[in-house]
Design a protein around this motif. Structure first.
Motif, PDB file in Angstrom:
ATOM      1  N   ILE A  43       0.825  -1.219   0.000  1.00  0.00           N
ATOM      2  CA  ILE A  43       0.000   0.000   0.000  1.00  0.00           C
ATOM      3  C   ILE A  43       0.854   1.262   0.000  1.00  0.00           C
ATOM      4  CG2 ILE A  43      -1.457   1.437   1.493  1.00  0.00           C
ATOM      5  CD1 ILE A  43      -3.290  -0.829   1.896  1.00  0.00           C
ATOM      6  N   VAL A  44       1.820   1.342   0.903  1.00  0.00           N
ATOM      7  CA  VAL A  44       2.617   2.580   0.963  1.00  0.00           C
ATOM      8  C   VAL A  44       3.426   2.762  -0.314  1.00  0.00           C
ATOM      9  CG1 VAL A  44       2.736   2.690   3.474  1.00  0.00           C
ATOM     10  CG2 VAL A  44       4.526   1.459   2.222  1.00  0.00           C
ATOM     11  N   GLY A  45       3.930   1.665  -0.859  1.00  0.00           N
ATOM     12  CA  GLY A  45       4.741   1.771  -2.064  1.00  0.00           C
ATOM     13  C   GLY A  45       3.938   2.229  -3.263  1.00  0.00           C
ATOM     14  N   ALA A  68       4.354  14.519   6.527  1.00  0.00           N
ATOM     15  CA  ALA A  68       4.571  13.209   7.165  1.00  0.00           C
ATOM     16  C   ALA A  68       5.703  12.481   6.452  1.00  0.00           C
ATOM     17  CB  ALA A  68       3.290  12.387   7.172  1.00  0.00           C
ATOM     18  N   ALA A  69       6.801  13.204   6.242  1.00  0.00           N
ATOM     19  CA  ALA A  69       7.867  12.728   5.373  1.00  0.00           C
ATOM     20  C   ALA A  69       8.701  11.606   5.973  1.00  0.00           C
ATOM     21  CB  ALA A  69       8.785  13.891   4.978  1.00  0.00           C
ATOM     22  N   ALA A  70       8.488  11.278   7.233  1.00  0.00           N
ATOM     23  CA  ALA A  70       9.178  10.125   7.824  1.00  0.00           C
ATOM     24  C   ALA A  70       8.245   8.940   7.982  1.00  0.00           C
ATOM     25  CB  ALA A  70       9.781  10.495   9.176  1.00  0.00           C
ATOM     26  N   GLY A  71       6.968   9.105   7.615  1.00  0.00           N
ATOM     27  CA  GLY A  71       5.980   8.036   7.745  1.00  0.00           C
ATOM     28  C   GLY A  71       6.057   7.047   6.613  1.00  0.00           C
ATOM     29  N   GLY A  72       5.163   6.052   6.635  1.00  0.00           N
ATOM     30  CA  GLY A  72       5.226   4.963   5.671  1.00  0.00           C
ATOM     31  C   GLY A  72       5.152   5.409   4.229  1.00  0.00           C
ATOM     32  N   SER A  83       8.137  15.313  12.702  1.00  0.00           N
ATOM     33  CA  SER A  83       8.467  15.651  14.089  1.00  0.00           C
ATOM     34  C   SER A  83       9.978  15.837  14.213  1.00  0.00           C
ATOM     35  CB  SER A  83       7.987  14.542  15.028  1.00  0.00           C
ATOM     36  OG  SER A  83       8.580  13.307  14.693  1.00  0.00           O
ATOM     37  N   GLU A  84      10.376  16.632  15.201  1.00  0.00           N
ATOM     38  CA  GLU A  84      11.796  16.973  15.376  1.00  0.00           C
ATOM     39  C   GLU A  84      12.677  15.738  15.482  1.00  0.00           C
ATOM     40  OE1 GLU A  84      13.284  19.873  15.384  1.00  0.00           O
ATOM     41  OE2 GLU A  84      11.696  21.370  15.658  1.00  0.00           O
ATOM     42  N   SER A  85      12.166  14.678  16.081  1.00  0.00           N
ATOM     43  CA  SER A  85      12.971  13.477  16.290  1.00  0.00           C
ATOM     44  C   SER A  85      13.372  12.803  14.979  1.00  0.00           C
ATOM     45  CB  SER A  85      12.210  12.475  17.165  1.00  0.00           C
ATOM     46  OG  SER A  85      11.002  12.077  16.528  1.00  0.00           O
ATOM     47  N   ASN A  86      12.689  13.151  13.894  1.00  0.00           N
ATOM     48  CA  ASN A  86      13.001  12.545  12.591  1.00  0.00           C
ATOM     49  C   ASN A  86      13.774  13.472  11.656  1.00  0.00           C
ATOM     50  OD1 ASN A  86      11.829   9.887  12.754  1.00  0.00           O
ATOM     51  ND2 ASN A  86       9.823  10.874  12.803  1.00  0.00           N
ATOM     52  N   HIS A  87      14.131  14.652  12.123  1.00  0.00           N
ATOM     53  CA  HIS A  87      14.780  15.613  11.230  1.00  0.00           C
ATOM     54  C   HIS A  87      16.159  15.152  10.773  1.00  0.00           C
ATOM     55  CE1 HIS A  87      12.182  19.446  12.016  1.00  0.00           C
ATOM     56  NE2 HIS A  87      11.460  18.380  11.725  1.00  0.00           N
ATOM     57  N   LYS A 106       0.754   0.777  18.856  1.00  0.00           N
ATOM     58  CA  LYS A 106       1.961   1.560  18.574  1.00  0.00           C
ATOM     59  C   LYS A 106       1.773   2.424  17.341  1.00  0.00           C
ATOM     60  CE  LYS A 106       6.971   1.264  17.912  1.00  0.00           C
ATOM     61  NZ  LYS A 106       7.213   2.313  18.930  1.00  0.00           N
ATOM     62  N   LEU A 107       1.175   1.851  16.292  1.00  0.00           N
ATOM     63  CA  LEU A 107       0.914   2.626  15.078  1.00  0.00           C
ATOM     64  C   LEU A 107       0.072   3.854  15.384  1.00  0.00           C
ATOM     65  CD1 LEU A 107       0.904   2.689  11.848  1.00  0.00           C
ATOM     66  CD2 LEU A 107      -1.337   1.608  12.063  1.00  0.00           C
ATOM     67  N   MET A 108      -0.946   3.684  16.218  1.00  0.00           N
ATOM     68  CA  MET A 108      -1.888   4.757  16.499  1.00  0.00           C
ATOM     69  C   MET A 108      -1.322   5.828  17.420  1.00  0.00           C
ATOM     70  SD  MET A 108      -5.230   2.252  16.640  1.00  0.00           S
ATOM     71  CE  MET A 108      -6.380   3.445  17.325  1.00  0.00           C
ATOM     72  N   GLU A 109      -0.148   5.556  18.018  1.00  0.00           N
ATOM     73  CA  GLU A 109       0.541   6.593  18.794  1.00  0.00           C
ATOM     74  C   GLU A 109       1.077   7.696  17.880  1.00  0.00           C
ATOM     75  OE1 GLU A 109       3.641   4.613  20.854  1.00  0.00           O
ATOM     76  OE2 GLU A 109       2.312   3.602  22.287  1.00  0.00           O
ATOM     77  N   GLY A 110       1.325   7.358  16.610  1.00  0.00           N
ATOM     78  CA  GLY A 110       1.823   8.328  15.640  1.00  0.00           C
ATOM     79  C   GLY A 110       3.324   8.502  15.696  1.00  0.00           C
ATOM     80  N   HIS A 111       3.846   9.246  14.729  1.00  0.00           N
ATOM     81  CA  HIS A 111       5.268   9.617  14.647  1.00  0.00           C
ATOM     82  C   HIS A 111       6.185   8.420  14.436  1.00  0.00           C
ATOM     83  CE1 HIS A 111       4.037  13.633  15.649  1.00  0.00           C
ATOM     84  NE2 HIS A 111       3.531  13.240  16.801  1.00  0.00           N
ATOM     85  N   SER A 112       5.649   7.312  13.893  1.00  0.00           N
ATOM     86  CA  SER A 112       6.517   6.192  13.553  1.00  0.00           C
ATOM     87  C   SER A 112       7.424   6.558  12.388  1.00  0.00           C
ATOM     88  CB  SER A 112       5.688   4.954  13.180  1.00  0.00           C
ATOM     89  OG  SER A 112       4.965   4.468  14.281  1.00  0.00           O
TER      90      SER A 112
END
Length: 305
Positions: free
Chosen positions: A126-128, A150-154, A175-179, A291-297
């Motif tokens: 799906i993501v691909g 959402a550039a770090a998401g699936g 999110s900052e953690s993915n920069h 975990k998925l629904m927490e977001g920011h994966s």
């Protein structure tokens, strides 16, 4: 009897259970795959929570769950050519993939490149296809500056890299953690929230020429404010914008099995990164969706069978 993730009522991840089901078999033109890894997607959660627009009318209980899978061909239906028992494959089948076996039309399968990890293969359908189709929908060139939310998401992490391969300058909200991760891919990161337009202008004073929205109205509004024409904004998160603003809304259905095969080759070669955030055993499917629904994966979460 064989395992299959099912649910018999709408609700949170707790409604997902492991059921024992009879062994399925391939019919004419079909292939049975012994699943090794199955991906999870936000859409799955929207459906079992009753938040998707077609739910609950389109769900028959008990319902299967999941779309993405990777595994080994172990049974061929009548008339199938081009596949052999033992072939390593990936693909997708809605409401069906989180199971020991999945039966799919032979034409829908993609051969798994040897260098593609099983975890990535099981997460890719799906993501691909969504990322591939969305990038193709806005006809990017080296003259473009594109905003990807959402550039770090699936979906977003693949779309951002495909956009970069087109030669475009890519600005990715995350999110900052993915920069730092996005910087490592050659993507210019920007924080979400109030002031995002101003932060983007610091990176690109001329604004943007296109956008891929994987997050919602904030991205669409920002792209319009930054000068992107509505018909060069593709959204998979705010379909109301298609009618209101004239954006496009191209998703997974816009890509073919051949497109998925081409992307699989890029991932196998290391040209496109598909990070795996976490791997859960199928018995912990509820925890995986929590975990998925927490977001920011970062990237994808997959189930191991």
């Amino acid at each position: 009897m064989f395992r299959r993730v099912t649910y018999s009522q709408l609700g949170g991840p707790e409604v997902l259970t492991i059921s024992e089901v009879p062994e399925p078999h391939a019919g004419a033109g079909e292939v049975r795959v012994r699943v090794k890894f199955a991906g999870i997607n936000p859409f799955d959660a929207k459906v079992f929570r009753g938040a998707a627009t077609s739910t609950p009318q389109s769900v028959s209980f008990p319902s299967g769950n999941g779309n993405d899978f990777a595994g080994v061909v172990d049974e061929l239906g009548d008339g199938v050519t081009g596949w052999s028992v033992g072939d390593e494959v990936l693909g997708g089948k809605g409401f069906s993939a989180q199971a020991d076996y999945v039966v799919v039309p032979a034409a829908k399968l993609v051969r798994k490149p040897a260098a593609l990890s099983w975890e990535q293969a099981g997460a890719l359908d799906i993501v691909g296809r969504t990322a591939w189709a969305s990038v193709e929908s806005i006809s990017l060139t080296s003259a473009d500056t594109v905003l990807v939310s959402a550039a770090a998401g699936g979906v977003g992490v693949i779309a951002a890299q495909l956009a970069k391969l087109k030669g475009a300058k890519v600005i990715g909200s995350a999110s900052e953690s993915n920069h730092e991760f996005l910087r490592s891919l050659g993507i210019h990161p920007v924080a979400y929230g109030e002031g995002m337009v101003e932060r983007i202008l610091e990176i690109s004073p001329e604004g943007v020429t296109a956008a891929l929205d994987n997050n919602g109205r904030e991205t669409v509004d920002a792209a319009l404010a930054l000068g992107a024409p509505a018909d060069r904004i593709n959204t998979i998160a705010d379909y109301a914008a298609v009618d209101e603003y004239g954006t496009t809304g191209v998703g997974a259905a816009g890509a073919t099995a051949d497109d998925l095969a081409a992307l699989s080759a890029l991932v196998a070669a290391g040209t496109v990164q598909v990070p795996i955030e976490a791997v859960f055993p199928i018995e912990e499917v509820s925890a995986a969706y929590a975990k998925l629904m927490e977001g920011h994966s970062r990237g994808k979460i997959v189930l191991e069978l």
